[in-house]
Design a protein around this motif. Sequence first.
Motif, PDB file in Angstrom:
ATOM      1  N   VAL A 173      38.086  33.495  41.553  1.00  0.00           N
ATOM      2  CA  VAL A 173      39.369  33.372  42.247  1.00  0.00           C
ATOM      3  C   VAL A 173      39.343  34.325  43.439  1.00  0.00           C
ATOM      4  O   VAL A 173      38.980  35.502  43.294  1.00  0.00           O
ATOM      5  N   ASN A 174      39.717  33.812  44.609  1.00  0.00           N
ATOM      6  CA  ASN A 174      39.709  34.591  45.847  1.00  0.00           C
ATOM      7  C   ASN A 174      41.058  34.529  46.532  1.00  0.00           C
ATOM      8  O   ASN A 174      41.835  33.591  46.319  1.00  0.00           O
ATOM      9  N   ALA A 175      41.298  35.513  47.406  1.00  0.00           N
ATOM     10  CA  ALA A 175      42.444  35.496  48.314  1.00  0.00           C
ATOM     11  C   ALA A 175      42.046  36.243  49.569  1.00  0.00           C
ATOM     12  O   ALA A 175      41.296  37.230  49.498  1.00  0.00           O
TER      13      ALA A 175
ATOM     14  N   PHE B 224      38.948  37.851  40.931  1.00  0.00           N
ATOM     15  CA  PHE B 224      38.683  37.686  39.496  1.00  0.00           C
ATOM     16  C   PHE B 224      37.524  36.713  39.330  1.00  0.00           C
ATOM     17  O   PHE B 224      37.476  35.685  40.015  1.00  0.00           O
ATOM     18  N   SER B 225      36.602  37.034  38.434  1.00  0.00           N
ATOM     19  CA  SER B 225      35.481  36.135  38.165  1.00  0.00           C
ATOM     20  C   SER B 225      35.200  36.105  36.664  1.00  0.00           C
ATOM     21  O   SER B 225      35.445  37.090  35.954  1.00  0.00           O
ATOM     22  N   LEU B 226      34.696  34.981  36.203  1.00  0.00           N
ATOM     23  CA  LEU B 226      34.254  34.842  34.822  1.00  0.00           C
ATOM     24  C   LEU B 226      32.787  34.441  34.811  1.00  0.00           C
ATOM     25  O   LEU B 226      32.353  33.602  35.617  1.00  0.00           O
ATOM     26  N   TYR B 227      32.043  35.035  33.881  1.00  0.00           N
ATOM     27  CA  TYR B 227      30.606  34.817  33.770  1.00  0.00           C
ATOM     28  C   TYR B 227      30.251  34.429  32.342  1.00  0.00           C
ATOM     29  O   TYR B 227      30.989  34.735  31.392  1.00  0.00           O
TER      30      TYR B 227
ATOM     31  N   ALA C  60      34.383  39.069  32.047  1.00  0.00           N
ATOM     32  CA  ALA C  60      35.246  38.975  33.223  1.00  0.00           C
ATOM     33  C   ALA C  60      35.030  40.154  34.150  1.00  0.00           C
ATOM     34  O   ALA C  60      34.658  41.251  33.719  1.00  0.00           O
ATOM     35  N   LEU C  61      35.291  39.924  35.422  1.00  0.00           N
ATOM     36  CA  LEU C  61      35.330  40.980  36.420  1.00  0.00           C
ATOM     37  C   LEU C  61      36.687  40.937  37.112  1.00  0.00           C
ATOM     38  O   LEU C  61      37.054  39.922  37.711  1.00  0.00           O
TER      39      LEU C  61
ATOM     40  N   GLY D 263      36.317  48.065  40.311  1.00  0.00           N
ATOM     41  CA  GLY D 263      35.849  46.895  39.581  1.00  0.00           C
ATOM     42  C   GLY D 263      35.814  47.155  38.092  1.00  0.00           C
ATOM     43  O   GLY D 263      35.185  48.127  37.644  1.00  0.00           O
ATOM     44  N   ILE D 264      36.478  46.327  37.325  1.00  0.00           N
ATOM     45  CA  ILE D 264      36.531  46.479  35.861  1.00  0.00           C
ATOM     46  C   ILE D 264      35.859  45.275  35.216  1.00  0.00           C
ATOM     47  O   ILE D 264      36.223  44.128  35.482  1.00  0.00           O
ATOM     48  N   LYS D 265      34.886  45.534  34.358  1.00  0.00           N
ATOM     49  CA  LYS D 265      34.185  44.486  33.623  1.00  0.00           C
ATOM     50  C   LYS D 265      34.674  44.499  32.174  1.00  0.00           C
ATOM     51  O   LYS D 265      34.669  45.554  31.529  1.00  0.00           O
TER      52      LYS D 265
END
Length: 223
Positions: free
Chosen positions: A102-104, A110-113, A121-122, A168-170
């Motif tokens: 997800v971008n803005a 937010f990203s999912l791997y 998640a990130l 950045g939180i993983k």
Amino acid sequence: MSATHRPSTTGLRRFLDLQQQRDWMQGETTLRDADERSESLELRLKYVARLGKLLRRPQAHELLDILRRYGSDCIPIPRRTERHYWSVSCLPSTPGKALVRVNASWMELFSLYADGEGIRALFLVHLSDFTTDHSLDQGQVDDAFLERCVMTPEDVSYFFPRGQDIFGIKVRGFSSIGKFLAARDALRAIRAFNLTHMNRGRNAYQASHCYSLADYMLNGHRG
């Protein structure tokens, strides 16, 4: 005679005044979103095959559940601002092998791997929302708070991306990602960061928006 020029309104201020934004960030109001979504049929068709590939992955059910929660809880008026102020990419070709992102504006939110057959998640947030003294001191990260927001301490880690006040939180695992999204102060911090970047103007990643994936975020669609 000289004309009077009013400053142009950018970002979410086109739809929400600053008080409405603050109230939403604090969880004190529910925003009225649009009933209908506008879309580009050409762009919808462009990424249909990628969504099909994503849905065949073993972690698809968990991923879509988390993505629904993120769309509902972390993006203000997501239908009205879809694509133009935020977007979601399906199996993006950018480095890192994210399943969704997800971008803005110019920023990843937010990203999912994949994590084996599960997910990780990130979250990108403001560093000052996760330090004990709300400063930009990287040595003051509130580790105890982060650990309370997940199921076990081993499920959370962090790093410091380039840029001022970015953190950045993983988070690893479906249950811990869900708990992090449900933690009041963590959710407020996610919303604060998203507001910052959605207010910076039009989304630079409009061309990679996957409408079919956004269906799951905005309509609760289940395949």
